[in-house]
Write a protein that holds these residues in place. Sequence first.
Motif, short mmCIF file in Angstrom:
data_model
loop_
_atom_site.label_atom_id
_atom_site.label_comp_id
_atom_site.label_asym_id
_atom_site.label_seq_id
_atom_site.Cartn_x
_atom_site.Cartn_y
_atom_site.Cartn_z
N VAL A 132 -33.90 -14.63 16.36
CA VAL A 132 -34.75 -15.76 16.75
C VAL A 132 -35.00 -15.75 18.25
N ARG A 133 -33.96 -15.47 19.02
CA ARG A 133 -34.12 -15.43 20.47
C ARG A 133 -35.14 -14.36 20.88
N VAL A 134 -35.07 -13.20 20.23
CA VAL A 134 -36.02 -12.13 20.55
C VAL A 134 -37.43 -12.51 20.11
N ARG A 135 -37.57 -13.12 18.93
CA ARG A 135 -38.90 -13.55 18.49
C ARG A 135 -39.48 -14.58 19.45
N ALA A 136 -38.63 -15.49 19.93
CA ALA A 136 -39.10 -16.50 20.88
C ALA A 136 -39.54 -15.84 22.18
N TYR A 137 -38.76 -14.88 22.65
CA TYR A 137 -39.11 -14.17 23.87
C TYR A 137 -40.42 -13.40 23.70
N LEU A 138 -40.56 -12.73 22.56
CA LEU A 138 -41.79 -11.97 22.32
C LEU A 138 -43.00 -12.88 22.19
N ARG A 139 -42.79 -14.09 21.69
CA ARG A 139 -43.92 -15.04 21.63
C ARG A 139 -44.35 -15.44 23.03
N ALA A 140 -43.39 -15.64 23.92
CA ALA A 140 -43.74 -15.95 25.30
C ALA A 140 -44.48 -14.78 25.94
N VAL A 141 -44.01 -13.56 25.66
CA VAL A 141 -44.70 -12.36 26.17
C VAL A 141 -46.12 -12.29 25.62
N THR A 142 -46.27 -12.58 24.33
CA THR A 142 -47.59 -12.58 23.71
C THR A 142 -48.51 -13.57 24.39
N ASN A 143 -47.99 -14.73 24.70
CA ASN A 143 -48.79 -15.77 25.35
C ASN A 143 -49.31 -15.30 26.70
N VAL A 144 -48.44 -14.64 27.46
CA VAL A 144 -48.85 -14.12 28.77
C VAL A 144 -49.89 -13.02 28.58
N GLY A 145 -49.68 -12.14 27.60
CA GLY A 145 -50.64 -11.06 27.37
C GLY A 145 -52.00 -11.58 26.97
N TRP A 146 -52.03 -12.59 26.07
CA TRP A 146 -53.31 -13.20 25.70
C TRP A 146 -54.04 -13.74 26.93
N SER A 147 -53.27 -14.37 27.81
CA SER A 147 -53.88 -14.95 29.02
C SER A 147 -54.49 -13.87 29.89
N PHE A 148 -53.77 -12.77 30.08
CA PHE A 148 -54.31 -11.66 30.88
C PHE A 148 -55.60 -11.12 30.25
N GLY A 149 -55.55 -10.88 28.94
CA GLY A 149 -56.73 -10.36 28.26
C GLY A 149 -57.88 -11.34 28.30
N GLY A 150 -57.58 -12.62 28.09
CA GLY A 150 -58.63 -13.64 28.10
C GLY A 150 -59.28 -13.79 29.46
N ILE A 151 -58.46 -13.75 30.51
CA ILE A 151 -59.01 -13.87 31.87
C ILE A 151 -59.91 -12.68 32.19
N GLY A 152 -59.45 -11.48 31.84
CA GLY A 152 -60.26 -10.30 32.10
C GLY A 152 -61.58 -10.33 31.34
N ALA A 153 -61.52 -10.70 30.07
CA ALA A 153 -62.74 -10.77 29.27
C ALA A 153 -63.65 -11.89 29.75
N GLY A 154 -63.04 -13.02 30.14
CA GLY A 154 -63.85 -14.14 30.63
C GLY A 154 -64.64 -13.77 31.87
N ALA A 155 -64.00 -13.01 32.77
CA ALA A 155 -64.71 -12.57 33.97
C ALA A 155 -65.84 -11.62 33.62
#
Length: 405
Positions: A132-155
């Motif tokens: 569970v701890r790893v899944r939670a950590y990976l979800r946080a990582v996913t959230n950051v990755g989505w943000s990076f991808g979204g910002i790049g695509a938005g620009a």
Amino acid sequence: MPLLPESGPVRALTYATFLRAIGRGLFITVSVLFFKLSVGLSDGEIGLGMTIAGAVGLTAGLPAGRLADVVGPRGVQIVFSSAGAVLVAAYALVNDFTGFVVVAALVTFAEAGESTARAALVGGAVPGPDRVRVRAYLRAVTNVGWSFGGIGAGAALGLDSRPVYLAMIFGCTACYLGSAALMFRVPPVAPVARGGAGPSWVVLRDRPYAVLALLNAVLFMQGGMFNYAIPLWVAGRTSAPAWTVALLALLNSVIVTLLQVRLSRGTDDAAGAARAQRRSGVFLLAGCVVLALAAGQPVWVAMVTLIAGAILHVFGELLQAAGSWGLSYELAPPHAIGQYQGLYGMGQQVSNIAAPAVMTTVVVGWGLPGWILFGVLFLAAGLAVPPVTRWAERTRTTADQPQPA
């Protein structure tokens, strides 16, 4: 958990998850505009096509999970991830509604299979108390990755041209392929031998687990509330400016990134996970009530109320996710983690398909009664999880196999 895990399976999973999330952020940000402005599809065609694709994706979870149990989850995950990368690139060839539906259905099928196999891989590669701890950590990582991808695509969207859209789609393909390659750094997980001569599809006979998957699907509709109901509510029923939606999305992203791991503590056993989902129902009810009260208020009151409701919602979201991981792993027999993850994921996919229409009709259309109705539904689902969990645990202590339906 440290910012970057020590070398080993979790670090490899982190890199692969982050790269895949960047690709997903690139694609999601541009996809609807690409289909509408470049391919020439209508809003209705896009909606219908994605609904059909979602229904096709429902068929992937169980077979992908069963395959992961039989041959090992790492290879299955890599195959589905690679197939998804190639299929995303096929969107560049789409020029009509039929082609769109075919490609979208195949992409959704591949992504659903990849998600199930990845969950099974975490279940096999990570020791039980740490899953569970790893899944939670990976979800946080996913959230950051989505943000990076979204910002790049938005620009890039400011250029509004087909070459730019295609560049984002091929960027997603590259990220998916890179993520699949990184998965080779995760040690392979050998299939676990099944004890006795029980049924192969044991999850289909596990009544309490099926009920828990259904209750989790109800709680999982909170994602549809945030993605569909709240933006339409802000724009159509409150005096808050439209940019408030972006503010709430940023707030959600920051809180998920910072608190998902912390709020997942104590959910690595079934009882703790059940308590988390019960608390999730309480927070989601409170969030629904507060968000509903934003209607008819002055601008500043509406904004403060929306922010307060969004904070209550995200705490419900965090607890729902943490509880779902604990229950889905702890109640699954070692030889069938994949098929159990597949069934649990199917409930969430059903929720994703139903949420847009249901949320917009009931919550936005009915107003306060709709918010209250869904709040009570969330609360009822959360309160039901602990007793159903105890039922599930009893079936595992009184017999080697779950009770047949």
